[in-house]
Design an enzyme around this catalytic site. Structure first.
Site, short mmCIF file in Angstrom:
data_model
loop_
_atom_site.label_atom_id
_atom_site.label_comp_id
_atom_site.label_asym_id
_atom_site.label_seq_id
_atom_site.Cartn_x
_atom_site.Cartn_y
_atom_site.Cartn_z
N HIS A 83 0.83 -1.22 0.00
CA HIS A 83 0.00 0.00 0.00
C HIS A 83 0.86 1.27 0.00
O HIS A 83 0.37 2.34 -0.35
CB HIS A 83 -1.06 -0.04 1.10
CG HIS A 83 -0.61 0.31 2.49
ND1 HIS A 83 -0.34 -0.63 3.45
CD2 HIS A 83 -0.42 1.50 3.10
CE1 HIS A 83 -0.01 -0.03 4.59
NE2 HIS A 83 -0.05 1.27 4.40
N ASP A 219 1.21 -7.71 2.37
CA ASP A 219 1.31 -6.28 2.05
C ASP A 219 2.76 -5.82 1.88
O ASP A 219 3.30 -5.11 2.71
CB ASP A 219 0.61 -5.49 3.17
CG ASP A 219 0.31 -4.05 2.78
OD1 ASP A 219 0.90 -3.56 1.79
OD2 ASP A 219 -0.49 -3.39 3.48
N SER A 645 3.90 2.19 8.54
CA SER A 645 3.72 1.19 7.50
C SER A 645 5.03 1.01 6.75
O SER A 645 5.68 1.98 6.40
CB SER A 645 2.63 1.62 6.53
OG SER A 645 1.40 1.26 7.07
#
Ligand code: ARG
Ligand code: ASP
Length: 718
Positions: A83, A219, A645
């Site tokens: 992402h 991810d 992240s």
């Protein structure tokens, strides 16, 4: 007896380590090293951050200003989330080469794809510069003068403090203005796409599983940094060579168990852990519910269209994900704050704080903080609500109004800065708006307008609401606006923007869409914004004093960490499951079996690629399985937030074991109140990443670059 004492000590240490905290890497030695070692860490604070030798921090750059990444080879190979790389993967995707859907793998460096605006930033050095920043500030009693002087000092220091030509100085505030720290950084701008799994792996579960545990998402994506011949930053060039990092992470496939030590390094964006109870109450009761209601109205409309129409689905996928991400986060946050009684916990803290102030004889300095806060937050309530609603309604969710707002600003520019600035901005707008309209659908937005304006007219503080929107017939208004306004298409808005400034402004003011945004914006700026800023400034000064007092009056054993501010931090904890609800316990590990349990053939969120199914059916797992299963995700008590992240999850030896990408829904309140019971970060297990690169993509070139530590039993297999 001795054993018992040891046990008590151990339990104490574990309880402590689960209190959360995002720590400054250069201060670990004094603040955290002992505790980290007690929890099982084998390396030293100096191994994590050192000015004299290479250390772990050299392998953790800020990725594209918003995410984190880590170096995993001596040839500039970098790992981050899918992402985080999403926009870049998307920008290379076409109908013929749909890398978002199918994935992308470079089987040689020549196949890697350059990215125009992507950059990564390394921290070279960290230094306390508080005294220099606060020079000449003590004598200023007026808060805005004080802020101005600090900003002046910072910009002078950023220029004058020593650094190399390729580096940058950036001074940031910590503890709400009580400490200032310099970060010397270096930014690389030739960063190429190396690999990304298909979305059905990298975004598996999509919005339904977002913020949710148990999770099964791969991810991750891979990039490579290129440098000039001296290993220094350079603009993209064919002649650039792979960057040699000062440190890169070895990868450990060693088994990982519940209660094992883990540590996460990265760039957490923003937390507000020291807000007074009054502020938390406002978030829970007023601000979050209003923002959630607006977004819910917009999302419902968009989802309806996206499910029926493929083209709309493509146009709105990324926008929808962005709006849905924080919509869902705020719901989790609000519930978590309520369930954990965060307001009550804060009130108790405040009561004790007040007692400490008296005990220390500091009433004069600190005695009024809490009552002032209470007064200010009460006064702020409607202004803060107006501000959040203005931004959600006009700047975010109704796209026509967000474009209209750019026109509104253009009018302001003409009024304040004159013709030349007006023309420059107008030309920029004409160039830039093409991209916006490519993904704009007026039919969708008309319905969003209708629903969101209904919420606005109901929720916006009545005393500030423009008369035109009191008890508005939103259906009638939206029909009228979308059938007459020129803001609905690129061609029409270009007509609006043509001609001399007088004509343009006159045309705007005749436009029905512009009239709506103008009424909304004018009323916000005239009635609410100024007052909001005024009270907010007072609260910022109070927060600084409150923080100073907390630091001063807390016992040394209460280690107090500074709120996140997008600077490099270290957080640590242990692998741990949690109890989200009565009678429910969530284990800390998920496996590929769970991916197959969630599999819905053809579903846009839960489809699984055929090749992965085949690998699963054949149990073709290479050296990556644990007890015959492929680990996929795991959770731990590391205190993380947005910006973390892509952060590396490390084991006790500083080896890479995972990739941070999310938090559990029940614990998203950790930005405001960290509870060790339910706050967990979610990571992709590094063994899933290697399994996908090796077995799914067959990218041996990538595997061969890595430094992999196999458990003894698996050595032969490689
Ligand atoms: N919740 C994660 C973070 O806050 C991941 C967001 C990306 N995924 C998504 N479905 N929107 O940013
Ligand atoms: N998903 C978040 C990010 O993109 C991480 C988090 O909020 O926990 O940074």
């Amino acid at each position: 007896m001795k054993f018992l004492r040891l046990l008590i000590l151990l339990l104490f240490v574990q309880a402590q380590a689960q209190q959360g905290g995002m720590w400054i890497p250069s201060l670990l030695k004094g603040m955290n090293e002992t505790e980290m070692k007690n929890l099982g860490m084998k390396i030293s604070a100096e191994d994590i951050y050192s000015v004299n030798k290479s250390s772990l921090k050299d392998a953790v750059p800020h990725f594209d200003g918003g995410c984190t990444a880590e170096m995993i080879s001596n040839k500039g190979l970098l790992l981050t989330n899918h992402h985080c790389g999403y926009d870049n993967i998307q920008s290379h995707s076409t109908v013929e080469h749909d890398y978002l859907t199918n994935g992308f793998w470079a089987y040689s460096m020549a196949e890697e794809l350059p990215n125009k605006d992507l950059y990564v930033t390394f921290v070279i050095r960290i230094e306390d510069v508080t005294i220099k920043v606060l020079e000449g500030v003590a004598s200023l009693s007026n808060e805005s003068d004080r802020q101005r002087k600090i900003q002046e000092n910072i910009s002078v220091l950023n220029k004058s403090l020593p650094k190399e030509a390729t580096q940058e100085n950036s001074i940031r505030t910590f503890y709400d203005g009580n400490q200032y720290i310099l970060f010397v950084t270096e930014t690389y701008r030739d960063v190429r796409l190396v690999g990304a799994p298909p979305s059905s792996i990298g975004k598996f579960g999509s919005d339904t599983d977002n913020w949710v545990w148990p999770r099964h998402t791969g991810d991750f994506s891979l990039f490579r940094i290129y440098a000039d011949k001296n290993n220094k930053p350079a603009a993209y060039s064919k002649d650039n060579v792979p960057y040699v990092p000062k440190h890169f992470f070895p990868i450990s496939l060693e088994s990982l168990k519940e209660n094992d030590f883990t540590m996460v390094m990265g760039y957490p964006g923003r937390t507000q852990e020291y807000l007074p109870s009054f502020a938390v109450e406002q978030i829970v009761n007023t601000l979050n519910p209003a923002k959630i209601e607006v977004r819910e109205a917009a999302l419902k409309v968009q989802d309806g269209f996206m499910r029926k129409d493929k083209a709309i689905k493509i146009q709105y996928a990324s926008k929808y994900a962005g709006v849905a991400n924080y919509w869902k986060k705020w719901i989790g946050e609000t519930k978590g704050l309520q369930k954990s009684n965060a307001v009550g916990v804060k009130q108790k803290f405040e009561k004790e704080f007040a007692e400490k102030v008296i005990k220390a004889g500091k009433q004069e300095e600190y005695g009024n903080i809490l009552s002032e806060f209470e007064k200010n937050y009460t006064e702020l309530n409607d202004y803060a609500l107006a501000r959040d609603l203005f931004s959600e309604v006009a700047l975010r969710n109704i796209e026509l109004l967000s474009v209209g707002f750019k026109m509104y600003q253009l009018e302001q520019i003409l009024n304040t800065k004159g013709e030349q600035s007006f023309n420059d901005r107008r030309n920029n707008l004409v160039d830039g708006l093409g991209d916006f309209y490519k993904d704009f659908n007026a039919t969708v937005d008309e319905k969003v307008f209708e629903q969101v304006m209904t919420v606005y007219s109901k929720r916006y503080p009545a005393q500030f609401l423009p008369v035109a929107f009191k008890n508005v017939d939103a259906e009638k208004l939206s029909k009228e606006v979308y059938s007459t306004s020129k803001l609905v298409s690129y061609d029409k808005i270009k007509e609006l923007l043509a001609g001399d400034s007088k004509t343009v402004i006159a045309n705007f003011n005749n436009d029905s869409g512009f009239q709506v945004i103008k009424a909304i914006a004018d009323s916000f700026y005239k009635n609410a914004a100024f007052k909001y800023d005024e009270i907010n400034l007072k609260n910022m000064a109070l927060q600084r004093t409150y923080m100073k007092a907390i630091l001063e009056l807390s016992p040394k054993s209460d280690r107090i960490f500074p709120d996140a501010n997008s600077t490099l931090r270290v957080t640590y904890g242990i692998v741990k499951g949690y109890k989200p609800n009565d009678a429910v316990y969530y284990e800390p590990f998920t496996t590929l079996d769970g991916v197959m349990e969630k599999y819905i053939p053809g579903d846009y969120e839960f489809d699984v690629p055929q090749k992965l199914i085949t690998l699963y059916n054949n149990k073709d797992y290479g050296p990556y399985a644990v007890n015959g299963k492929i680990p996929v995700n795991f959770i731990a008590t590391n205190h993380t937030t947005g910006g973390n992240s892509g952060s590396p999850a490390l084991d006790k030896n500083g080896n890479l074991i995972g990739l941070n990408f999310d938090r559990v829904w029940e614990g998203t309140m950790s930005d405001i109140y960290y509870s060790p019971d339910i706050c967990r970060n979610i990571m992709v297990d590094v063994r899933y990443i290697l399994f996908i690169i090796d077995k799914y993509a067959g990218a041996q070139n990538i595997i061969n670059e890595l430094s992999i530590k196999y458990p003894k039993s698996k050595k032969i297999k490689k």
